[in-house]
Design a protein around this motif. Sequence first.
Motif, PDB file in Angstrom:
ATOM      1  N   PRO A 122     -52.383 -12.868   3.836  1.00  0.00           N
ATOM      2  CA  PRO A 122     -52.877 -13.067   2.467  1.00  0.00           C
ATOM      3  C   PRO A 122     -54.154 -13.889   2.392  1.00  0.00           C
ATOM      4  N   ARG A 123     -54.498 -14.613   3.480  1.00  0.00           N
ATOM      5  CA  ARG A 123     -55.734 -15.402   3.440  1.00  0.00           C
ATOM      6  C   ARG A 123     -56.981 -14.532   3.550  1.00  0.00           C
ATOM      7  N   ASN A 124     -56.815 -13.242   3.810  1.00  0.00           N
ATOM      8  CA  ASN A 124     -57.972 -12.349   3.806  1.00  0.00           C
ATOM      9  C   ASN A 124     -58.577 -12.231   2.417  1.00  0.00           C
ATOM     10  N   ASN A 125     -57.744 -12.399   1.406  1.00  0.00           N
ATOM     11  CA  ASN A 125     -58.192 -12.352   0.015  1.00  0.00           C
ATOM     12  C   ASN A 125     -57.164 -13.101  -0.813  1.00  0.00           C
ATOM     13  N   LEU A 126     -57.525 -14.265  -1.334  1.00  0.00           N
ATOM     14  CA  LEU A 126     -56.580 -15.094  -2.074  1.00  0.00           C
ATOM     15  C   LEU A 126     -56.262 -14.549  -3.464  1.00  0.00           C
ATOM     16  N   ARG A 127     -57.009 -13.567  -3.911  1.00  0.00           N
ATOM     17  CA  ARG A 127     -56.750 -12.906  -5.191  1.00  0.00           C
ATOM     18  C   ARG A 127     -56.552 -13.909  -6.322  1.00  0.00           C
ATOM     19  N   LEU A 128     -57.482 -14.861  -6.419  1.00  0.00           N
ATOM     20  CA  LEU A 128     -57.355 -15.936  -7.402  1.00  0.00           C
ATOM     21  C   LEU A 128     -57.399 -15.418  -8.835  1.00  0.00           C
ATOM     22  N   GLU A 129     -58.093 -14.331  -9.075  1.00  0.00           N
ATOM     23  CA  GLU A 129     -58.140 -13.759 -10.418  1.00  0.00           C
ATOM     24  C   GLU A 129     -57.303 -12.492 -10.499  1.00  0.00           C
ATOM     25  N   GLY A 130     -56.478 -12.265  -9.502  1.00  0.00           N
ATOM     26  CA  GLY A 130     -55.654 -11.062  -9.485  1.00  0.00           C
ATOM     27  C   GLY A 130     -54.214 -11.395  -9.161  1.00  0.00           C
ATOM     28  N   THR A 131     -53.577 -10.547  -8.376  1.00  0.00           N
ATOM     29  CA  THR A 131     -52.174 -10.757  -8.033  1.00  0.00           C
ATOM     30  C   THR A 131     -51.868 -10.085  -6.701  1.00  0.00           C
ATOM     31  N   PHE A 132     -50.892 -10.643  -5.993  1.00  0.00           N
ATOM     32  CA  PHE A 132     -50.426 -10.035  -4.749  1.00  0.00           C
ATOM     33  C   PHE A 132     -49.337  -8.997  -5.015  1.00  0.00           C
ATOM     34  N   LEU A 133     -48.792  -8.991  -6.217  1.00  0.00           N
ATOM     35  CA  LEU A 133     -47.690  -8.072  -6.512  1.00  0.00           C
ATOM     36  C   LEU A 133     -47.667  -7.746  -7.988  1.00  0.00           C
ATOM     37  N   SER A 134     -46.947  -6.701  -8.300  1.00  0.00           N
ATOM     38  CA  SER A 134     -46.689  -6.394  -9.706  1.00  0.00           C
ATOM     39  C   SER A 134     -45.341  -5.702  -9.832  1.00  0.00           C
ATOM     40  N   VAL A 135     -44.719  -5.908 -10.971  1.00  0.00           N
ATOM     41  CA  VAL A 135     -43.548  -5.145 -11.375  1.00  0.00           C
ATOM     42  C   VAL A 135     -44.036  -4.234 -12.483  1.00  0.00           C
ATOM     43  N   ASP A 136     -43.912  -2.934 -12.275  1.00  0.00           N
ATOM     44  CA  ASP A 136     -44.407  -1.957 -13.240  1.00  0.00           C
ATOM     45  C   ASP A 136     -43.244  -1.261 -13.933  1.00  0.00           C
ATOM     46  N   ARG A 137     -43.424  -0.975 -15.219  1.00  0.00           N
ATOM     47  CA  ARG A 137     -42.423  -0.239 -15.994  1.00  0.00           C
ATOM     48  C   ARG A 137     -43.040   1.059 -16.489  1.00  0.00           C
ATOM     49  N   LEU A 138     -42.268   2.124 -16.418  1.00  0.00           N
ATOM     50  CA  LEU A 138     -42.739   3.431 -16.878  1.00  0.00           C
ATOM     51  C   LEU A 138     -42.576   3.506 -18.388  1.00  0.00           C
ATOM     52  N   VAL A 139     -43.716   3.610 -19.086  1.00  0.00           N
ATOM     53  CA  VAL A 139     -43.720   3.654 -20.548  1.00  0.00           C
ATOM     54  C   VAL A 139     -44.508   4.874 -20.989  1.00  0.00           C
ATOM     55  N   ASN A 140     -43.827   5.812 -21.640  1.00  0.00           N
ATOM     56  CA  ASN A 140     -44.467   7.037 -22.132  1.00  0.00           C
ATOM     57  C   ASN A 140     -45.263   7.747 -21.036  1.00  0.00           C
ATOM     58  N   GLY A 141     -44.673   7.790 -19.854  1.00  0.00           N
ATOM     59  CA  GLY A 141     -45.307   8.510 -18.758  1.00  0.00           C
ATOM     60  C   GLY A 141     -46.372   7.738 -18.015  1.00  0.00           C
ATOM     61  N   GLN A 142     -46.621   6.481 -18.395  1.00  0.00           N
ATOM     62  CA  GLN A 142     -47.650   5.665 -17.754  1.00  0.00           C
ATOM     63  C   GLN A 142     -47.009   4.397 -17.193  1.00  0.00           C
ATOM     64  N   TRP A 143     -47.471   3.975 -15.996  1.00  0.00           N
ATOM     65  CA  TRP A 143     -46.978   2.740 -15.402  1.00  0.00           C
ATOM     66  C   TRP A 143     -47.717   1.558 -16.014  1.00  0.00           C
ATOM     67  N   VAL A 144     -46.949   0.601 -16.524  1.00  0.00           N
ATOM     68  CA  VAL A 144     -47.504  -0.586 -17.180  1.00  0.00           C
ATOM     69  C   VAL A 144     -47.030  -1.820 -16.419  1.00  0.00           C
ATOM     70  N   VAL A 145     -47.983  -2.704 -16.059  1.00  0.00           N
ATOM     71  CA  VAL A 145     -47.632  -3.935 -15.358  1.00  0.00           C
ATOM     72  C   VAL A 145     -46.930  -4.882 -16.334  1.00  0.00           C
ATOM     73  N   VAL A 146     -45.723  -5.319 -15.958  1.00  0.00           N
ATOM     74  CA  VAL A 146     -44.968  -6.228 -16.828  1.00  0.00           C
ATOM     75  C   VAL A 146     -44.763  -7.603 -16.196  1.00  0.00           C
TER      76      VAL A 146
END
Length: 213
Positions: A122-146
């Motif tokens: 993970p030190r290759n990119n600390l992703r300070l303004e992003g995330t290392f993971l996401s939990v996505d939910r399927l909403v109306n046929g589209q994946w939404v990060v929750v």
Amino acid sequence: MMPTWSSRAPQNAYSHYVTTREEYGVQRYEGASTIFGPYTLEAFIDKYTSLVPYLANTATGTPASDPPPAEQTSKAISLQTAVVFDAEPIGQRFGNVLTDVSTTATYRAGQTVAAQFVGANPRNNLRLEGTFLSVDRLVNGQWVVVRSDSHPSTIYEWVRTNLILGFSTVTVSWTIESGAPAGTYRLRYYGDSKPLIGSISSFTGTSSSFTVA
């Protein structure tokens, strides 16, 4: 008792404690934690006093800004060794799922769902303004990060499984909170790998979809 003011909350830990000169001189916990010296309190009083007129109902204009502090980041010294390289086991690719979620069971609040991926440091990119993971939910046929790695219900765990060969794994887990909407979900892993020769590149890993009731 000498007065003590902690500015940790409004200042986001920038100035830490602010004490009187007398308490600073004693150098107990609060005084020793007043990191800008014995005259910190006087500096705060002077600055805030100059701002009081701008709080009046009839105030006009805005206070002048102080010059920004000198840039110090480029002068910082790190004693942490650099990442040498990441590698994929034979037959695998970065982001491949090693241990998947259950696609047959129905998950419920209080249970933890997890997936393990072929990972990279993970030190290759600390992703300070992003995330290392996401939990996505399927909403109306589209994946939404929750959920992201900033939420206390999620855990990101990186393990270097072979230092010599550069192998590692990442486990993404989510403990389902009470009140989580029923539906179809998935886990995603966002990583960056560093080859022995070449530049760092990003990749993603995605679990199978699973059901939350």
